[in-house]
Write a protein that holds these residues in place. Structure first.
Motif, mmCIF file in Angstrom:
data_model
loop_
_atom_site.group_PDB
_atom_site.id
_atom_site.type_symbol
_atom_site.label_atom_id
_atom_site.label_comp_id
_atom_site.label_asym_id
_atom_site.label_seq_id
_atom_site.Cartn_x
_atom_site.Cartn_y
_atom_site.Cartn_z
ATOM 1 N N MET A 1 47.916 32.674 36.602
ATOM 2 C CA MET A 1 46.790 33.558 35.998
ATOM 3 C C MET A 1 46.244 34.151 37.196
ATOM 4 N N THR A 2 45.766 35.485 36.974
ATOM 5 C CA THR A 2 45.020 36.180 38.165
ATOM 6 C C THR A 2 43.721 36.234 37.813
ATOM 7 N N ASP A 3 42.718 35.928 38.540
ATOM 8 C CA ASP A 3 41.111 35.988 38.587
ATOM 9 C C ASP A 3 41.167 37.498 38.839
ATOM 10 N N ILE A 4 40.308 38.029 37.669
ATOM 11 C CA ILE A 4 40.036 39.557 38.177
ATOM 12 C C ILE A 4 39.212 39.959 39.119
ATOM 13 N N SER A 5 38.124 39.130 39.012
ATOM 14 C CA SER A 5 37.090 39.328 40.111
ATOM 15 C C SER A 5 37.650 39.247 41.465
ATOM 16 N N THR A 6 38.594 38.472 41.882
ATOM 17 C CA THR A 6 39.163 38.278 43.119
ATOM 18 C C THR A 6 40.701 38.874 43.407
ATOM 19 N N GLY A 7 41.427 39.013 42.347
ATOM 20 C CA GLY A 7 42.689 39.206 42.438
ATOM 21 C C GLY A 7 43.590 38.084 42.702
ATOM 22 N N VAL A 8 43.137 36.992 42.945
ATOM 23 C CA VAL A 8 43.637 35.703 43.353
ATOM 24 C C VAL A 8 44.605 35.247 41.898
ATOM 25 N N THR A 9 45.778 35.094 42.267
ATOM 26 C CA THR A 9 46.848 34.491 41.389
ATOM 27 C C THR A 9 47.122 33.000 41.522
ATOM 28 N N VAL A 10 46.885 32.195 40.331
ATOM 29 C CA VAL A 10 46.871 30.859 40.603
ATOM 30 C C VAL A 10 48.175 30.259 39.679
ATOM 31 N N ARG A 11 48.917 29.325 40.335
ATOM 32 C CA ARG A 11 50.106 28.850 39.665
ATOM 33 C C ARG A 11 50.351 27.324 40.099
#
Length: 220
Positions: A1-11
């Motif tokens: 999932m990508t955090d829209i505010s930071t552009g960080v994709t977490v898996r």
């Protein structure tokens, strides 16, 4: 999932990520009051920390839940802690001593103190969160934790962690944690802040949960 505010994709992390994440953990935790207390010699610390975090990451992959980012710049190791809390592995003391050598007594003491003060209520425990030092202060760690917090909120589950310095303590407060009674490690050790993120749907703010050494106080 990508955090829209930071552009960080977490898996979720896998065994294939091990070497990269060991480096992130060892480097992120290399400096600080706990590191100075555990392994005073910086030259020894680099070697010991790589072995120690190899053990910690392996344990997390086998027994907990490990999140990372798409570029392996950060890692968070979580453990679901049901009630009653699970007992530690009989193999862990030997593995810890093999990893940390002459520094094993302090590592074991740290584990024992953390466990003694651990809340008894069901929760998820954040054992480690680390961001590559070259990429810190960009919101990556907050995005990584917020990803798991959303999952906890969906099931109304609290979270707990220990903060080892004031800067991290303030970050966790911004993420919804409250500081409880601190711990001071023995033999001139640093102060550790116990942090609790309660159930988001609670009707009123909860008191800090009780542990084995800190009896619950009645509400006033």
């Amino acid at each position: 999932m990508t955090d829209i505010s930071t552009g960080v994709t977490v898996r979720q992390a896998t065994r294939g990520d091990t070497q990269g994440l060991i480096s992130v953990l060892a480097e992120a935790f290399f400096d600080g009051p706990v590191a100075d207390w555990l392994v005073p010699d910086p030259n020894d610390r680099r070697t010991v920390y790589r072995r120690y975090f190899e053990l910690a990451l392996s344990h997390g992959l086998d027994n907990g839940h490990v999140d990372t980012t798409a570029d392996l710049s950060a890692v968070a190791i979580w453990y679901p802690r049901p009630e009653p809390s699970p007992k530690g592995s009989l193999e862990h003391p030997a593995a810890l001593e093999a990893a940390t050598g002459v520094y094993a007594p302090k590592f074991a003491l740290l584990d024992a103190v953390f466990e003694a003060y651990h809340p008894g209520e069901p929760h998820h425990y954040l054992a480690y969160v680390a961001v590559n030092p070259e990429q810190q202060n960009r919101g990556i760690g907050a995005a990584l934790l917020s990803h798991h917090h959303r999952q906890l909120d969906a099931i109304d589950m609290p979270a707990y962690l220990e903060a080892s310095n004031l800067r991290n303590r303030e970050l966790y407060v911004r993420l919804g944690y409250r500081a409880g009674p601190p711990m001071i490690l023995p033999t001139t050790g640093p102060t550790i802040w116990r942090m609790w993120r309660g159930q988001p749907n609670a009707a009123r703010p909860e008191g800090f949960p009780a542990s084995g050494l800190l009896p619950r106080r009645s509400a006033r």
